[in-house]
Write a protein that holds these residues in place. Structure first.
Motif, PDB file in Angstrom:
ATOM      1  N   ARG A   2      37.548  46.261  50.986  1.00 56.98           N
ATOM      2  CA  ARG A   2      37.660  47.690  50.735  1.00 56.98           C
ATOM      3  C   ARG A   2      37.742  48.462  52.043  1.00 56.98           C
ATOM      4  O   ARG A   2      38.541  49.387  52.178  1.00 56.98           O
ATOM      5  CB  ARG A   2      36.462  48.163  49.912  1.00 56.98           C
ATOM      6  N   ARG A  14      38.707  54.773  44.287  1.00 55.77           N
ATOM      7  CA  ARG A  14      37.280  54.984  43.987  1.00 55.77           C
ATOM      8  C   ARG A  14      37.031  56.337  43.289  1.00 55.77           C
ATOM      9  O   ARG A  14      36.302  56.370  42.283  1.00 55.77           O
ATOM     10  CB  ARG A  14      36.448  54.831  45.268  1.00 55.77           C
ATOM     11  N   GLY A  33      32.987  41.395  40.012  1.00 52.54           N
ATOM     12  CA  GLY A  33      33.711  41.390  41.290  1.00 52.54           C
ATOM     13  C   GLY A  33      33.183  42.488  42.189  1.00 52.54           C
ATOM     14  O   GLY A  33      33.932  43.305  42.715  1.00 52.54           O
ATOM     15  N   GLY A  35      31.989  42.611  45.160  1.00 56.51           N
ATOM     16  CA  GLY A  35      32.222  42.663  46.609  1.00 56.51           C
ATOM     17  C   GLY A  35      30.936  42.948  47.353  1.00 56.51           C
ATOM     18  O   GLY A  35      29.907  42.300  47.131  1.00 56.51           O
ATOM     19  N   ASP A  55      29.933  38.265  41.732  1.00 52.67           N
ATOM     20  CA  ASP A  55      31.064  37.968  42.619  1.00 52.67           C
ATOM     21  C   ASP A  55      31.007  36.492  43.007  1.00 52.67           C
ATOM     22  O   ASP A  55      29.918  35.962  43.229  1.00 52.67           O
ATOM     23  CB  ASP A  55      31.003  38.846  43.888  1.00 52.67           C
ATOM     24  N   PRO A  56      32.168  35.837  43.101  1.00 57.27           N
ATOM     25  CA  PRO A  56      32.146  34.413  43.456  1.00 57.27           C
ATOM     26  C   PRO A  56      31.980  34.159  44.950  1.00 57.27           C
ATOM     27  O   PRO A  56      31.708  33.025  45.351  1.00 57.27           O
ATOM     28  CB  PRO A  56      33.534  33.920  43.003  1.00 57.27           C
ATOM     29  N   SER A  57      32.153  35.177  45.775  1.00 58.07           N
ATOM     30  CA  SER A  57      32.210  34.964  47.219  1.00 58.07           C
ATOM     31  C   SER A  57      30.831  35.081  47.863  1.00 58.07           C
ATOM     32  O   SER A  57      30.204  36.148  47.854  1.00 58.07           O
ATOM     33  CB  SER A  57      33.160  36.001  47.840  1.00 58.07           C
ATOM     34  N   MET A  60      30.833  37.804  50.534  1.00 63.57           N
ATOM     35  CA  MET A  60      30.701  39.178  50.029  1.00 63.57           C
ATOM     36  C   MET A  60      29.275  39.437  49.545  1.00 63.57           C
ATOM     37  O   MET A  60      28.713  40.521  49.761  1.00 63.57           O
ATOM     38  CB  MET A  60      31.687  39.439  48.874  1.00 63.57           C
ATOM     39  N   PHE A  79      32.205  33.608  39.040  1.00 65.54           N
ATOM     40  CA  PHE A  79      33.480  34.231  38.682  1.00 65.54           C
ATOM     41  C   PHE A  79      33.241  35.063  37.427  1.00 65.54           C
ATOM     42  O   PHE A  79      32.389  34.712  36.589  1.00 65.54           O
ATOM     43  CB  PHE A  79      34.532  33.161  38.391  1.00 65.54           C
ATOM     44  N   ALA A  80      34.016  36.127  37.282  1.00 63.31           N
ATOM     45  CA  ALA A  80      33.906  36.956  36.078  1.00 63.31           C
ATOM     46  C   ALA A  80      34.102  36.106  34.828  1.00 63.31           C
ATOM     47  O   ALA A  80      33.457  36.317  33.799  1.00 63.31           O
ATOM     48  CB  ALA A  80      34.945  38.074  36.124  1.00 63.31           C
ATOM     49  N   GLU A  81      34.996  35.094  34.944  1.00 64.09           N
ATOM     50  CA  GLU A  81      35.315  34.257  33.784  1.00 64.09           C
ATOM     51  C   GLU A  81      34.111  33.427  33.342  1.00 64.09           C
ATOM     52  O   GLU A  81      34.066  32.948  32.206  1.00 64.09           O
ATOM     53  CB  GLU A  81      36.460  33.285  34.120  1.00 64.09           C
ATOM     54  N   SER A  96      36.182  46.874  39.745  1.00 63.49           N
ATOM     55  CA  SER A  96      37.058  47.657  40.612  1.00 63.49           C
ATOM     56  C   SER A  96      37.905  46.735  41.485  1.00 63.49           C
ATOM     57  O   SER A  96      37.365  45.988  42.314  1.00 63.49           O
ATOM     58  CB  SER A  96      36.162  48.578  41.462  1.00 63.49           C
ATOM     59  N   VAL A  98      39.720  43.980  40.878  1.00 61.30           N
ATOM     60  CA  VAL A  98      39.423  42.552  40.739  1.00 61.30           C
ATOM     61  C   VAL A  98      40.325  41.881  39.687  1.00 61.30           C
ATOM     62  O   VAL A  98      40.793  40.756  39.901  1.00 61.30           O
ATOM     63  CB  VAL A  98      37.947  42.352  40.327  1.00 61.30           C
ATOM     64  N   LEU A 102      42.895  37.599  38.034  1.00 63.26           N
ATOM     65  CA  LEU A 102      42.683  36.691  36.906  1.00 63.26           C
ATOM     66  C   LEU A 102      44.010  36.375  36.223  1.00 63.26           C
ATOM     67  O   LEU A 102      44.873  37.269  36.081  1.00 63.26           O
ATOM     68  CB  LEU A 102      41.748  37.338  35.875  1.00 63.26           C
TER      69      LEU A 102
HETATM   70  C1  SAM Z   1      39.353  43.905  46.601  1.00 64.46           C
HETATM   71  S1  SAM Z   1      37.716  43.237  46.455  1.00 64.46           S
HETATM   72  C2  SAM Z   1      36.907  44.528  45.521  1.00 64.46           C
HETATM   73  C3  SAM Z   1      35.419  44.488  45.674  1.00 64.46           C
HETATM   74  C4  SAM Z   1      34.654  45.619  44.986  1.00 64.46           C
HETATM   75  N1  SAM Z   1      34.854  45.615  43.540  1.00 64.46           N
HETATM   76  C5  SAM Z   1      35.054  46.957  45.549  1.00 64.46           C
HETATM   77  O1  SAM Z   1      35.772  47.693  44.859  1.00 64.46           O
HETATM   78  O2  SAM Z   1      34.669  47.265  46.680  1.00 64.46           O
HETATM   79  C6  SAM Z   1      37.935  41.957  45.263  1.00 64.46           C
HETATM   80  C7  SAM Z   1      36.669  41.187  44.939  1.00 64.46           C
HETATM   81  O3  SAM Z   1      36.929  40.392  43.793  1.00 64.46           O
HETATM   82  C8  SAM Z   1      36.233  39.186  43.947  1.00 64.46           C
HETATM   83  N2  SAM Z   1      36.891  38.239  43.011  1.00 64.46           N
HETATM   84  C9  SAM Z   1      38.032  37.537  43.177  1.00 64.46           C
HETATM   85  N3  SAM Z   1      38.269  36.784  42.086  1.00 64.46           N
HETATM   86  C10 SAM Z   1      37.260  37.036  41.210  1.00 64.46           C
HETATM   87  C11 SAM Z   1      36.932  36.559  39.899  1.00 64.46           C
HETATM   88  N4  SAM Z   1      37.705  35.688  39.267  1.00 64.46           N
HETATM   89  N5  SAM Z   1      35.802  37.033  39.316  1.00 64.46           N
HETATM   90  C12 SAM Z   1      35.018  37.943  39.942  1.00 64.46           C
HETATM   91  N6  SAM Z   1      35.275  38.420  41.177  1.00 64.46           N
HETATM   92  C13 SAM Z   1      36.384  37.965  41.801  1.00 64.46           C
HETATM   93  C14 SAM Z   1      36.371  38.859  45.421  1.00 64.46           C
HETATM   94  O4  SAM Z   1      35.394  37.935  45.857  1.00 64.46           O
HETATM   95  C15 SAM Z   1      36.192  40.246  46.039  1.00 64.46           C
HETATM   96  O5  SAM Z   1      34.845  40.525  46.334  1.00 64.46           O
END
Ligand code: SAM
Length: 219
Positions: A2, A14, A33, A35, A55-57, A60, A79-81, A96, A98, A102
């Motif tokens: 972001r 946002r 997701g 972040g 969040d999977p990371s 983050m 993961f969201a899934e 937001s 994310v 998928l």
């Molecule tokens: C562009 S960032 C947005 C982060 C936060 N939502 C924001 O708006 O500041 C995308 C985020 O999606 C996460 N992400 C990617 N694939 C995802 C998944 N399948 N499920 C959940 N989160 C995921 C990444 O790890 C990353 O933190």
């Protein structure tokens, strides 16, 4: 991400997400997701009693932990899934920038799951890359290949980032099939006055960059 994408996200995305948030006082919320947790903290500022950031990371989530002192927020690495919440236990779900990561099957499954977690009357607010953008990933920056749904590889700070394109009809259909009613739709784009002050944003009047949807489970 972001921070690196500042401009578009902070100026257009946002504020649009915040505009669609329901009253969060005392709410249980989930951020898919999350972040670095910036939206989780915003939900607490708006009165949420319990926020789960998913969040999977690990990277983050490290940042999220460092930046979050609010005791109402819990972070889960998933993961969201794969994330599961109890049926009808959540007032508000947010996600937001994310869901364009998928696959369309993953997207549909997550929206179905979200519908089951929401209490009657609860709502979900999501932002995602606009289908007019995801259609053309890997091609020139004009709308092309809109009918070709599926993964598209692009350069987003690094090569080979995969985002998934679904048409607007498929996206909205996923909410409908899950029994959710879409109540608001935003396509945030810069005003002419903003572009005068920020010429770097002019490109976002050519193609809408972001789609923001709010949907509700029936009361
Ligand atoms: C562009 S960032 C947005 C982060 C936060 N939502 C924001 O708006 O500041 C995308 C985020 O999606 C996460 N992400 C990617 N694939 C995802 C998944 N399948 N499920 C959940 N989160 C995921 C990444 O790890 C990353 O933190």
């Amino acid at each position: 991400m972001r921070e690196e994408g500042a401009g578009l996200n902070e100026t257009l995305e946002r504020p649009a997400v915040l505009r669609l948030l329901p009253d969060l006082r005392g709410a249980r919320a989930v951020d898919l997701g999350c972040g670095d947790g910036s939206l989780c903290r915003e939900l607490v500022d708006r009165g949420a009693a319990e926020v789960t950031g998913v969040d999977p990371s690990a990277r983050m989530l490290d940042l999220a932990h460092q930046r979050t002192s609010e005791g109402q927020v819990t972070y889960i690495q998933a993961f969201a899934e794969d994330f599961v919440a109890r049926a009808s236990s959540v007032d508000t779900v947010v996600s937001s920038l994310v869901l364009h990561y998928l696959s369309s099957d993953g997207f549909k499954a997550v929206i179905r799951a979200v519908a089951s977690w929401l209490r009657p009357g609860g709502s979900v607010v999501v932002s995602m890359e606009h289908p007019a953008k995801t259609a053309s990933l890997g091609a020139e920056p004009t709308l092309r290949n809109y009918a070709d749904e599926g993964p598209k590889s692009t350069h987003w700070f690094t090569d080979g980032v995969v985002k998934h394109h679904s048409t607007l009809a498929t996206i909205c259909g996923s909410f409908h099939e899950a029994g959710l009613t879409i109540t608001q739709v935003l396509e945030p784009m810069p005003t002419v006055a903003l572009v005068r002050a920020r010429p770097d944003l002019a490109v976002h009047r050519q193609t809408p960059p972001i789609l923001v949807l709010k949907a509700q489970r029936g009361a």
